[in-house]
Scaffold this active site. Structure first.
Site, PDB file in Angstrom:
ATOM      1  N   CYS A  11      54.667  43.443  59.769  1.00 60.11           N
ATOM      2  CA  CYS A  11      53.660  43.114  58.754  1.00 60.11           C
ATOM      3  C   CYS A  11      52.424  42.484  59.386  1.00 60.11           C
ATOM      4  O   CYS A  11      51.317  42.672  58.919  1.00 60.11           O
ATOM      5  CB  CYS A  11      54.273  42.166  57.735  1.00 60.11           C
ATOM      6  SG  CYS A  11      55.104  40.789  58.499  1.00 60.11           S
TER       7      CYS A  11
ATOM      8  N   GLU B 214      47.338  49.780  55.702  1.00 59.67           N
ATOM      9  CA  GLU B 214      48.474  49.455  56.565  1.00 59.67           C
ATOM     10  C   GLU B 214      49.261  50.735  56.866  1.00 59.67           C
ATOM     11  O   GLU B 214      49.754  51.390  55.955  1.00 59.67           O
ATOM     12  CB  GLU B 214      49.387  48.452  55.855  1.00 59.67           C
ATOM     13  CG  GLU B 214      50.548  48.002  56.713  1.00 59.67           C
ATOM     14  CD  GLU B 214      51.498  47.056  55.967  1.00 59.67           C
ATOM     15  OE1 GLU B 214      51.847  47.361  54.820  1.00 59.67           O
ATOM     16  OE2 GLU B 214      51.874  46.030  56.550  1.00 59.67           O
TER      17      GLU B 214
ATOM     18  N   GLU C  69      55.843  37.846  50.445  1.00 56.97           N
ATOM     19  CA  GLU C  69      55.379  38.080  51.822  1.00 56.97           C
ATOM     20  C   GLU C  69      55.090  39.564  51.904  1.00 56.97           C
ATOM     21  O   GLU C  69      56.008  40.379  51.911  1.00 56.97           O
ATOM     22  CB  GLU C  69      56.474  37.712  52.827  1.00 56.97           C
ATOM     23  CG  GLU C  69      56.895  36.269  52.815  1.00 56.97           C
ATOM     24  CD  GLU C  69      55.862  35.337  53.412  1.00 56.97           C
ATOM     25  OE1 GLU C  69      54.917  35.821  54.062  1.00 56.97           O
ATOM     26  OE2 GLU C  69      55.982  34.129  53.192  1.00 56.97           O
TER      27      GLU C  69
ATOM     28  N   LYS D 167      69.378  41.072  48.307  1.00 60.45           N
ATOM     29  CA  LYS D 167      69.293  42.531  48.187  1.00 60.45           C
ATOM     30  C   LYS D 167      68.460  43.024  49.368  1.00 60.45           C
ATOM     31  O   LYS D 167      67.234  42.985  49.338  1.00 60.45           O
ATOM     32  CB  LYS D 167      68.619  42.896  46.862  1.00 60.45           C
ATOM     33  CG  LYS D 167      69.029  44.236  46.275  1.00 60.45           C
ATOM     34  CD  LYS D 167      68.749  45.447  47.126  1.00 60.45           C
ATOM     35  CE  LYS D 167      67.320  45.911  47.120  1.00 60.45           C
ATOM     36  NZ  LYS D 167      67.053  46.986  48.104  1.00 60.45           N
TER      37      LYS D 167
HETATM   38  P1  NAD Z   1      59.230  47.922  50.090  1.00 61.60           P
HETATM   39  O1  NAD Z   1      58.284  47.203  49.226  1.00 61.60           O
HETATM   40  O2  NAD Z   1      59.342  49.389  49.947  1.00 61.60           O
HETATM   41  O3  NAD Z   1      60.710  47.354  49.887  1.00 61.60           O
HETATM   42  C1  NAD Z   1      61.027  45.988  50.083  1.00 61.60           C
HETATM   43  C2  NAD Z   1      62.285  45.662  49.297  1.00 61.60           C
HETATM   44  O4  NAD Z   1      62.002  45.781  47.910  1.00 61.60           O
HETATM   45  C3  NAD Z   1      63.457  46.601  49.573  1.00 61.60           C
HETATM   46  O5  NAD Z   1      64.641  45.865  49.561  1.00 61.60           O
HETATM   47  C4  NAD Z   1      63.408  47.545  48.382  1.00 61.60           C
HETATM   48  O6  NAD Z   1      64.650  48.139  48.083  1.00 61.60           O
HETATM   49  C5  NAD Z   1      62.987  46.591  47.286  1.00 61.60           C
HETATM   50  N1  NAD Z   1      62.395  47.209  46.105  1.00 61.60           N
HETATM   51  C6  NAD Z   1      61.767  48.401  45.990  1.00 61.60           C
HETATM   52  N2  NAD Z   1      61.361  48.599  44.709  1.00 61.60           N
HETATM   53  C7  NAD Z   1      61.727  47.504  44.018  1.00 61.60           C
HETATM   54  C8  NAD Z   1      61.562  47.091  42.662  1.00 61.60           C
HETATM   55  N3  NAD Z   1      60.951  47.868  41.762  1.00 61.60           N
HETATM   56  N4  NAD Z   1      62.028  45.890  42.297  1.00 61.60           N
HETATM   57  C9  NAD Z   1      62.642  45.089  43.195  1.00 61.60           C
HETATM   58  N5  NAD Z   1      62.835  45.420  44.475  1.00 61.60           N
HETATM   59  C10 NAD Z   1      62.376  46.603  44.895  1.00 61.60           C
HETATM   60  O7  NAD Z   1      58.857  47.516  51.580  1.00 61.60           O
HETATM   61  P2  NAD Z   1      59.521  48.056  52.930  1.00 61.60           P
HETATM   62  O8  NAD Z   1      59.035  49.456  53.134  1.00 61.60           O
HETATM   63  O9  NAD Z   1      60.974  47.782  52.945  1.00 61.60           O
HETATM   64  O10 NAD Z   1      58.863  47.084  54.007  1.00 61.60           O
HETATM   65  C11 NAD Z   1      57.625  47.314  54.541  1.00 61.60           C
HETATM   66  C12 NAD Z   1      56.590  46.416  53.932  1.00 61.60           C
HETATM   67  O11 NAD Z   1      57.001  45.065  54.023  1.00 61.60           O
HETATM   68  C13 NAD Z   1      55.276  46.487  54.644  1.00 61.60           C
HETATM   69  O12 NAD Z   1      54.210  46.550  53.736  1.00 61.60           O
HETATM   70  C14 NAD Z   1      55.219  45.194  55.424  1.00 61.60           C
HETATM   71  O13 NAD Z   1      53.931  44.756  55.735  1.00 61.60           O
HETATM   72  C15 NAD Z   1      55.948  44.259  54.537  1.00 61.60           C
HETATM   73  N6  NAD Z   1      56.501  43.137  55.287  1.00 61.60           N
HETATM   74  C16 NAD Z   1      55.915  41.903  55.152  1.00 61.60           C
HETATM   75  C17 NAD Z   1      56.398  40.833  55.877  1.00 61.60           C
HETATM   76  C18 NAD Z   1      55.747  39.462  55.757  1.00 61.60           C
HETATM   77  O14 NAD Z   1      56.318  38.496  56.219  1.00 61.60           O
HETATM   78  N7  NAD Z   1      54.575  39.343  55.149  1.00 61.60           N
HETATM   79  C19 NAD Z   1      57.485  40.993  56.727  1.00 61.60           C
HETATM   80  C20 NAD Z   1      58.062  42.248  56.839  1.00 61.60           C
HETATM   81  C21 NAD Z   1      57.560  43.316  56.101  1.00 61.60           C
END
Ligand code: NAD
Length: 496
Positions: A286, A385, A252, A177
């Site tokens: 991230c 962040e 992550e 997803k």
């Molecule tokens: P997000 O948490 O908004 O979304 C991530 C994913 O989760 C998306 O696919 C979203 O549709 C899904 N999602 C949202 N609500 C959900 C729920 N209730 N249940 C299941 N899935 C759900 O994050 P984002 O805005 O897409 O990405 C940015 C964040 O990701 C930042 O905080 C960044 O630091 C982090 N990030 C971490 C890494 C790492 O390797 N540590 C890498 C990339 C991004």
């Protein structure tokens, strides 16, 4: 173009019959429609993955056959590299050369995990010395089962592949997803996986929003593991949902990574890596080193250089030659970053450059490279962040002070240190509480090396061997020598 879901080896319409727009952040216009999957689709996909796992069509395939398929996926990605990279740039806004790095890495990731799976097969079971010759004990590693992979928008294909490649290599089946903001490169991956003949149900793609398509995956009783990359608040929800069914999770999450710069380093190198550490991929990284700590002796000179070099960064659409900073991924994310910048005006920090939309750029979600200095340690911009092209810089006087400032906070994804004194670098690297430490650089990432965070930045590791073992269960198989007698019940007293 309107995309479809990929479930049980077939491209299908979503149960909702709905789609949502994919928006080019450089033009603010929709250029494709993405299928809006929901709980019905998630359920169908998980059932397909469950069935495909349980009948062994993938997990029981001879490993050499499985890895040959993985290498074909890698080749398929490479064969379509230019198109996928261009799509990634259009969907996400990142400069095209950076998108090319991502897609090349994604292809390599499949080859790498194919190699690891072959090597693991050649090694076979691991013997365990249990200290009793009558027992032959060994460890067998088996696929975890059905994996729900939920991924973010900042490296849309690559973050998905960091999960899909090791999971498939281990013999798992997958429901992916991707983020609703950038789903298109994952649709291309599904096409490649379909074309190389991965058996039906082994890989499934459900696009859609987090609440509608993601949450049902995290709650599904037939999912064995949820592999999540995204924000801390969503990670918390994912973990809560998984707790109900005692499902394995890997998380992550976010970061606010420090970069400690000592005065003995080459100032040009410091400028280069500080800029790369926060402005590549628009700061939507991230592990971005968004808190820079500079030894006071170097501080004024370094600030001056950073300001003048940041102001030279070419901003524009990612597909334009020479551009080093593209638009923020979406209107929402743009407004979120602008909110941080607005509130920062009153926090007492000194803004050296940037702070909003670049002059003359009316269309596109652009934010100029932004640098704050002398930032109060309790300011939101220092602590949280931002996930955009915004860096905070403060001075320090001693190594201990720098380490204490760096370690202060809830995150622990990455950290960086720069000095010509390599012993000092190593000492600092040991004392930083984070999963990834860069010495005399910031951000280079290798598929072969483990990736993941301490503290609130996550649980578990991706990439490297750890990223493969994350998709394998350990099974203990202990055999008693059938020529021997145990004798607790049927033998003489104390025969054991
Ligand atoms: P997000 O948490 O908004 O979304 C991530 C994913 O989760 C998306 O696919 C979203 O549709 C899904 N999602 C949202 N609500 C959900 C729920 N209730 N249940 C299941 N899935 C759900 O994050 P984002 O805005 O897409 O990405 C940015 C964040 O990701 C930042 O905080 C960044 O630091 C982090 N990030 C971490 C890494 C790492 O390797 N540590 C890498 C990339 C991004």
């Amino acid at each position: 173009m309107t995309t479809q879901l990929y479930i049980d080896g077939i491209f299908v319409e979503p149960a909702s019959g709905r789609s949502f727009p994919a928006v080019d952040p450089a033009t603010e216009s929709a250029f494709a429609s993405v299928a809006a999957g929901n709980a019905t689709d998630a359920d169908r996909a998980v059932n397909a993955a469950r069935h495909a796992f349980d009948d062994g069509r993938w997990s029981q395939l001879p490993v050499a056959e499985r890895t040959a398929v993985l290498r074909q996926i890698a080749a398929g990605i490479r064969a379509n590299l230019d198109e996928i990279a261009a799509l990634e740039t259009r969907d996400n806004g990142k400069p095209l050369p950076e998108a090319i790095w991502d897609i090349e890495d994604a292809a390599f990731c499949f080859d790498y995990y194919a190699d690891l799976a072959d090597a693991a097969e050649a090694r076979g079971d691991t013997a365990v010395d249990v200290g009793d010759d009558r027992f032959d004990s060994r460890i067998r590693r088996e696929p975890v089962g059905v994996v729900a992979a939920i991924t973010p928008w900042n490296f849309p294909l690559l973050m998905a592949v960091w999960k899909v490649a090791p999971a498939l290599a281990a013999g798992c089946t997958v429901v992916l997803k991707p983020s609703e903001l950038c789903s298109l490169s994952c649709v291309e991956l599904a096409k490649i996986i379909d074309a190389v003949g991965v058996p039906a149900g082994v890989f499934n793609l459900v696009t859609g929003s987090g609440p509608e398509a993601g949450a049902p995956l995290t709650e599904h009783a037939l999912v064995d593991k949820v592999a999540f990359t995204g924000s801390v608040p969503t990670g918390r929800k994912v973990m809560q949902a998984a707790a109900a069914g005692i499902r394995t999770v890997s998380l992550e999450l976010g970061g606010k990574s420090p970069f400690i710069v000592f005065a003995d380093c080459d100032i040009d190198k410091a400028v280069e890596w500080i800029l790369f550490g926060i402005f590549w991929n628009k700061g939507e990284v991230c592990s971005a080193t968004s808190r820079v700590l500079v030894e006071r002796r170097l501080y004024p000179r370094l600030l001056e250089r950073l300001k003048s070099e940041a102001e030279k960064i070419v901003i524009g659409p990612g597909d334009q030659a020479g551009v080093k900073l593209g638009p923020i991924v979406s209107k929402n994310q743009y407004e979120k970053v602008m909110g941080f910048l607005d509130r920062a005006q009153h926090c007492g920090a000194q803004r050296l450059t940037g702070g909003g939309r670049p002059d003359g750029m009316e269309t596109g979600y652009y934010i100029a490279p932004t640098i704050y200095a002398d930032v109060p340690l309790d300011a939101e911009i220092w602590c949280e962040e931002v996930f955009g092209p915004v860096v905070c810089i403060n001075p320090f006087d001693t190594e201990d002070e720098a380490i204490s400032l760096a370690n202060n906070g809830p995150f622990g994804l990455a950290g960086a240190v720069m000095s010509d004194d390599l012993e000092r670098c190593d000492r600092v690297a040991s004392r930083l509480r984070a999963g990834i430490i860069w010495v005399n650089c910031s951000q280079p990432t290798f598929i072969q090396a483990p990736w993941g965070g301490y503290k609130s930045s996550g649980i578990g590791r991706e990439l490297g061997e750890a990223g493969f073992e994350a998709y394998r269960e350990l099974k203990q198989i202990t055999r008693f020598d059938h020529h021997e007698t145990w004798g607790w019940y049927l033998g003489t007293e104390n025969a054991q």
